[in-house]
Every structure is written in structure tokens, then in C-alpha cells.
Design an enzyme around this catalytic site. Structure first.
Site, PDB file in Angstrom:
ATOM      1  N   ALA A 319       0.843  -1.203   0.000  1.00  0.00           N
ATOM      2  CA  ALA A 319       0.000   0.000   0.000  1.00  0.00           C
ATOM      3  C   ALA A 319       0.880   1.255   0.000  1.00  0.00           C
ATOM      4  O   ALA A 319       1.931   1.276  -0.634  1.00  0.00           O
ATOM      5  CB  ALA A 319      -0.969  -0.049   1.174  1.00  0.00           C
ATOM      6  N   SER A 320       0.486   2.268   0.753  1.00  0.00           N
ATOM      7  CA  SER A 320       1.188   3.558   0.670  1.00  0.00           C
ATOM      8  C   SER A 320       2.593   3.532   1.256  1.00  0.00           C
ATOM      9  O   SER A 320       3.359   4.486   1.057  1.00  0.00           O
ATOM     10  CB  SER A 320       0.363   4.641   1.366  1.00  0.00           C
ATOM     11  N   THR A 321       2.962   2.455   1.983  1.00  0.00           N
ATOM     12  CA  THR A 321       4.352   2.366   2.454  1.00  0.00           C
ATOM     13  C   THR A 321       5.309   2.208   1.275  1.00  0.00           C
ATOM     14  O   THR A 321       6.521   2.373   1.430  1.00  0.00           O
ATOM     15  CB  THR A 321       4.548   1.193   3.425  1.00  0.00           C
ATOM     16  N   PHE A 322       4.759   1.908   0.079  1.00  0.00           N
ATOM     17  CA  PHE A 322       5.571   1.736  -1.131  1.00  0.00           C
ATOM     18  C   PHE A 322       5.865   3.072  -1.811  1.00  0.00           C
ATOM     19  O   PHE A 322       6.759   3.161  -2.657  1.00  0.00           O
ATOM     20  CB  PHE A 322       4.836   0.798  -2.089  1.00  0.00           C
ATOM     21  N   LYS A 323       5.125   4.112  -1.455  1.00  0.00           N
ATOM     22  CA  LYS A 323       5.251   5.392  -2.158  1.00  0.00           C
ATOM     23  C   LYS A 323       6.648   5.997  -2.089  1.00  0.00           C
ATOM     24  O   LYS A 323       7.101   6.605  -3.080  1.00  0.00           O
ATOM     25  CB  LYS A 323       4.207   6.370  -1.621  1.00  0.00           C
TER      26      LYS A 323
END
Length: 578
Positions: A319-323
Site C-alpha cells: 500500500a502507501s508504504t511503497f510510495k
């Protein structure tokens, strides 16, 4: 005269026939006794003269980094016997009766199977009953009916003081299987030996096991001891210290409460693992002492999957931890600069489909650092499209996405980096730009383990080095320099600091230590969304990186961020006390 000659010839022929027959009988007898039944007579002769007792060594203890015991040994007793004696039906039945009389439910068939499983040679001792207390052992041998052919031997048994709290780390020992015996020819193993089956017990079996001892004695025809021929003392295994912090592990368990998921904490410079918690877990003590086939099957089929180490084998969309990785790849490839802005009106239109931002009203015109702090999906949709899936997957591979981290316990999964070639091979479809849009916010086909996410964030924390996680304090693989731009790393770091100061992850910074990190809420096809948070502390001089994943936790900001913040504060606070 001719008749006398004829008579002598006849007698000689008779003697020749007698001699030939005698020799034939002698050869036949030799063949019968030495070839056909040779093993039986050798066994009888040896059985009447020699006995060998094998003494298992005490395994090395396992400690956490502060010396707290994670795996130790306690003294118990086994009742032993020799296959030569136990092959007698009457003795087996008598043994079963006396054991049942004293509350040890073993049938004759179970005793036979136990002996068969350990059988190596007729003159080598085998275990009939295991794990008796001193009271049980004394009670048995004090019984006048107790078979004199059996005798007690003190042994060491494995125990795990922290049980389920660290079961995924320590693993457990159990009796060696037939397949393991075949593959362990160089290790001096025999049937009935205990061997590491999982975790540290498996990975460092050669260090922990020690060397078995043996006593050889001569006995008379009645099995009575005549003299000791040789004695070799067992050698204790090596004690090993782990990087794990039992206090932080326990705190992680308390904070997770009844949730499913995991918490991982690594040293950002060395890769030392301080926390590797998974929930739910299992108590490894019964496995080390022996469970029934029914109990083992029940454990494996438990729908909660307690034997799955979610920290290294649980795969989730990041999820957004990949951004931050998307941002780093875009900066390194020159697709954007730290000052690049995009407009977020609440959605991004691609063809005939609208990809929404989590904030329905949108974020307006927004730059990179603010996009990280506010977790603006639209900013990263457009950034991902500009970078392209091929470059995104290449940078993902560079930072360990879809690769095993190399942690020194078995069972790790690699997740799925996905990409164009993967989709064509597995899904049998071409890669669409819509796939890249989903990929850019850590969704779609992309899957990572918690320890992979922690390793990725360590790169942002330590200035661009890829670490290898390890649990054994005596092992460390030097970090791999990725040769990243210091300015780009600084930009990502400042954005992650803002996530805590004025963004979605503010709860992680409420425990008295400065934190940099990122929230994540991952789609879950089987129920409520998974909650994630990845961060490191202290923000100005990072020492530890931590990741929390809570299955069906719904919101990373409220469910996962406080766990990471409190665990990091605990570790940083304890460092200041040393």
C-alpha cells in the site's frame, strides 16, 4: 589275486563316496550356519557379550541480546532397553502392563513401533519411554515386577521459557525422521536423536547440537555387567546469543493484543533483528516433548495458521508504504524533481476510468514532500505513469522488493515484484497503464513481506545501503552500497518526517522519540483492509527501523502507527540507559 584287487578297488570307491558325502555335508553345514544363519549367530554372540549405551549431548542454550534465556535444557529420564531383549514378545507385553500400571499408557504395538523406529543395531540401546520425572522413574524401577532388562538413563530435554512469544524465532527440536537420517550421514545421527526442525534450532543445528557420548560394556550370558570397555563423555553444544530483544518482543505482543499480523524491528546499519513477532503463534514446548499425529494435524489445519511466520512469510500489498520507493525511483530517473507538483482534485482520469484519491475532495496542487506527508494517491498515480513499470520494477529489485532478504531462519517467502513479464507469464495478459497506476500506490499484483518493507525503509534511514537481516549475533553480512543520490535520500527522509509532524502518521510520534515513517492501508479481498506502518527513529540519527502489519486493521494511521512508535521509543529509550 584279481579278485583281491577288485575287492580293494571296491572298498576305495566306497571310501571316496563316503569322503565326498562327508565333505558335502560339512560344506553344506558351513553354508547353513555361516551364510544363511550367520547374522543370527553373530547377533546372539554379540548380544551375550557387548552392550552400547549412547548418551545424547546437552544442546547449547539460546539467549536474547541481553542474556535472557530463549531455549534451555532440563533433566529428565528415559527408560531404555536393547532390541535383542525387546524382540521377545513376553517382555514387550510385560513392559506394557507395568507401564500402564504406573499411569503411562503405552500398548505393546506402540512399544514395538518405538523400537523399530530407533533400531540401528541389536546391541545398541533404544528408548522405550521418554520424559519421565525423577518421581515417575523411581516409582517405576522400585516396582518388583519392573523388567530387569530395562534401565533408566538421565537425559536433557529442550524447553522454551518464552514459549509462543518467540516460537517463530527459536523454532523447536523433535525426533529425527527417516528422511533426515538419510541426509545427515555426516552428522553421527541415529534413530531417536533430537534435531532442530525450525527457526534458529534448525539453522544452527551444527553449533547447538554438541557431540554424543557412548559407553561400551561387556556383559555375561544373563546380561549382567562384567566390565566397562570404553567410555566417551558427551560434549555440550555451543551457547549462542541472538540480536533479538525479548523485552521489545514482549511489548510488541502486548500492543498487538488479539490481532493477527506481525511486528519487525531491524538495526538500520547492521541488519540485526531486534523484534520478529508474529501473531497468532504456537507453543513450541509440546512439539519439543512430543505430540500425537492428531495434535500435529490439528495445529497445521488451524484456520488461524499459527505456524505461519507472518513477519517473513506473510505477503501483503505494501500500500502507501511503497510510495517512498516510487518517489526515489522517479527522482533517480529524472522523471520528477523535488519541486515537481501535480494537481489533485480527488481523482485521476486514465482513459475511461477514474482512479480516486483517498481524500474525496482532493489535495489541490501538491509537491513531493507534502504528497508523502498527506499520502496523496493522485500525485503518485501520475509519478508512476511517468516513471513506467519497467523502471519501477528495476528499482524495486534494487531495494529488495520480490527478493529474499537472506534472514538466517528458514521459511521466508519472496513476495511478488510483479511487472510486465510476470503478468504475461502468469496471468496471460499484457500489462496496462492502469496496472501501473495501482502499482504506484503499492496495490495490484505487488506483494511484500513485513521484513522486506523494513529492509526497504532501512535504505532511507541509513543513507542508501541495503542490509541483510540476521538473528545470530555472530553472523553479519556487510551492507550493500546502492550508490544513491544523498540529496534524493534527504528529500524522501524529509517527506517521511513530515508524515509524523503534520501528516497521516502523527500518532507514531507521541511517545517521546522523533520518528520518520509512512502509513499504509492495503486492500484485502477477504475482509477489512490491512493496516500498515513503516518508520525509523530517532529521525535525526536513525538507529532502528520498524514495521507493523495488522490484518484487517483497516487504518494504518490509527492501528499500526502507534505500535511502531511505542516499540521504537522503548528501544531508543533503553539505548540511552546503557
Amino acid at each position: 589275486m584279481p579278485s583281491d584287487r577288485s575287492d580293494i578297488d571296491r572298498r576305495l570307491r566306497t571310501w571316496r563316496i563316503v569322503m565326498l558325502c562327508s565333505m558335502g555335508l560339512l560344506i553344506g553345514a558351513l553354508y547353513y550356519f555361516q551364510i544363511i544363519h550367520g547374522d543370527s549367530y553373530i547377533k546372539l554372540a554379540t548380544g551375550n557379550r557387548l552392550r552400547f549405551v549412547r548418551f545424547a549431548p546437552s544442546r547449547g542454550n539460546i539467549y536474547d541480546r541481553n542474556g535472557a534465556p530463549l531455549a534451555t535444557n532440563i533433566r529428565t529420564f528415559d527408560i531404555m532397553g536393547y532390541p535383542l531383549d525387546l524382540e521377545k514378545e513376553q517382555l514387550v507385553s510385560k513392559t506394557s502392563e507395568i507401564l500402564n500400571k504406573h499411569g503411562i499408557p503405552l500398548t505393546s504395538e506402540e512399544i514395538k513401533n518405538t523400537v523399530k523406529r530407533q533400531y540401528w543395531a541389536p546391541y545398541r540401546v533404544v528408548r522405550v519411554v521418554s520424559n519421565l520425572t525423577l518421581t515417575q522413574m523411581v516409582d517405576l524401577i522400585a516396582d518388583p515386577e519392573f523388567p530387569p532388562q530395562l534401565f533408566p538413563v538421565p537425559v536433557w530435554r529442550r524447553t522454551y521459557p518464552s514459549g509462543a512469544l518467540t516460537a517463530n524465532v527459536t523454532g523447536y527440536v523433535a525426533e529425527i525422521s527417516e528422511d533426515e537420517l538419510k541426509s545427515k550421514r555426516e552428522g553421527d545421527y541415529v534413530g531417536g536423536d533430537l534435531i532442530g526442525k525450525a527457526g534458529i534450532e534448525f539453522s544452527y543445528e551444527s553449533l547447538l547440537r554438541g557431540m554424543p557420548g557412548e559407553e561400551s560394556i561387556e556383559v555375561d550370558a544373563r546380561g549382567r555387567r562384567v566390565q566397562e570397555i570404553d567410555f566417551k563423555s558427551p560434549v555440550k553444544g555451543k551457547d549462542i546469543y541472538l540480536t533479538l530483544d525479548l523485552g521489545a518482543q514482549r511489548l510488541s505482543a502486548d500492543l498487538m493484543k488479539e490481532n493477527r499480523g506481525s511486528v519487525v524491528v531491524l538495526d538500520v546499519e547492521t541488519g540485526a533483528v531486534l523484534v520478529l513477532y508474529t501473531a497468532p503463534s504456537y507453543d513450541n514446548n509440546p512439539l519439543a516433548w512430543g505430540v500425537s499425529a492428531r495434535e500435529w494435524k490439528s495445529l497445521l489445519k488451524d484456520p488461524e495458521r499459527p505456524m505461519l511466520d507472518r513477519s517473513i512469510a506473510g505477503v501483503y500489498p505494501p500500500a502507501s508504504t511503497f510510495k517512498p520507493l516510487v518517489a526515489l525511483s522517479a527522482l533517480e530517473e529524472g522523471a520528477i524533481t523535488p519541486k515537481t507538483t501535480y494537481f489533485c482534485g480527488g481523482s485521476f482520469q486514465l482513459g475511461g476510468r477514474a482512479f480516486r484519491c483517498w481524500k474525496r475532495g482532493g489535495h489541490g496542487t501538491i509537491g513531493l514532500k507534502e504528497a508523502l506527508s498527506q499520502s496523496c494517491d493522485v500525485y503518485f498515480y501520475q509519478t508512476g505513469i511517468k516513471v513506467g513499470i519497467d523502471r519501477l520494477t528495476r528499482w524495486g529489485q534494487k531495494l529488495g522488493v520480490g527478493n529474499l532478504t537472506g534472514i538466517d531462519i528458514p521459511g521466508e517467502l519472496s513476495g511478488n515484484r510483479a511487472g510486465r513479464e510476470w503478468k504475461e507469464k502468469v496471468v496471460k495478459e499484457v500489462w496496462y497503464q492502469g496496472d501501473t497506476v495501482n502499482y504506484s500506490i503499492g496495490q495490484g499484483f505487488l506483494l511484500m513481506t513485513p521484513i522486506q518493507i523494513a529492509r526497504m525503509y532501512a535504505v532511507f534511514a541509513n543513507g542508501g545501503n541495503l542490509i541483510t537481516p540476521h538473528l545470530y549475533r555472530g553472523e553479519m553480512v556487510p551492507p550493500q552500497k546502492l550508490n544513491l543520490s544523498k540529496n534524493h535520500i534527504k528529500t524522501i527522509h524529509e517527506g517521511l518526517v513530515n508524515v509524523i509532524k503534520r501528516g497521516t502518521g502523527w500518532r507514531a510520534g507521541t511517545f517521546g522519540v522523533t520518528v520518520a515513517g509512512k502509513t499504509g492501508t492495503a486492500q484485502n479481498a477477504h475482509g477489512p483492509d490491512h493496516a500498515l506502518f513503516a518508520g525509523y527513529a530517532p529521525a535525526d540519527k536513525p538507529r532502528y527501523v520498524a514495521v507493523a502489519v495488522i490484518e484487517a486493521g483497516e487504518h494504518g494511521s490509527s492501528a499500526a502507527a502507534p505500535i511502531v512508535g511505542e516499540v521504537l521509543a522503548y528501544l531508543v529509550g533503553h539505548d540511552s540507559l546503557k
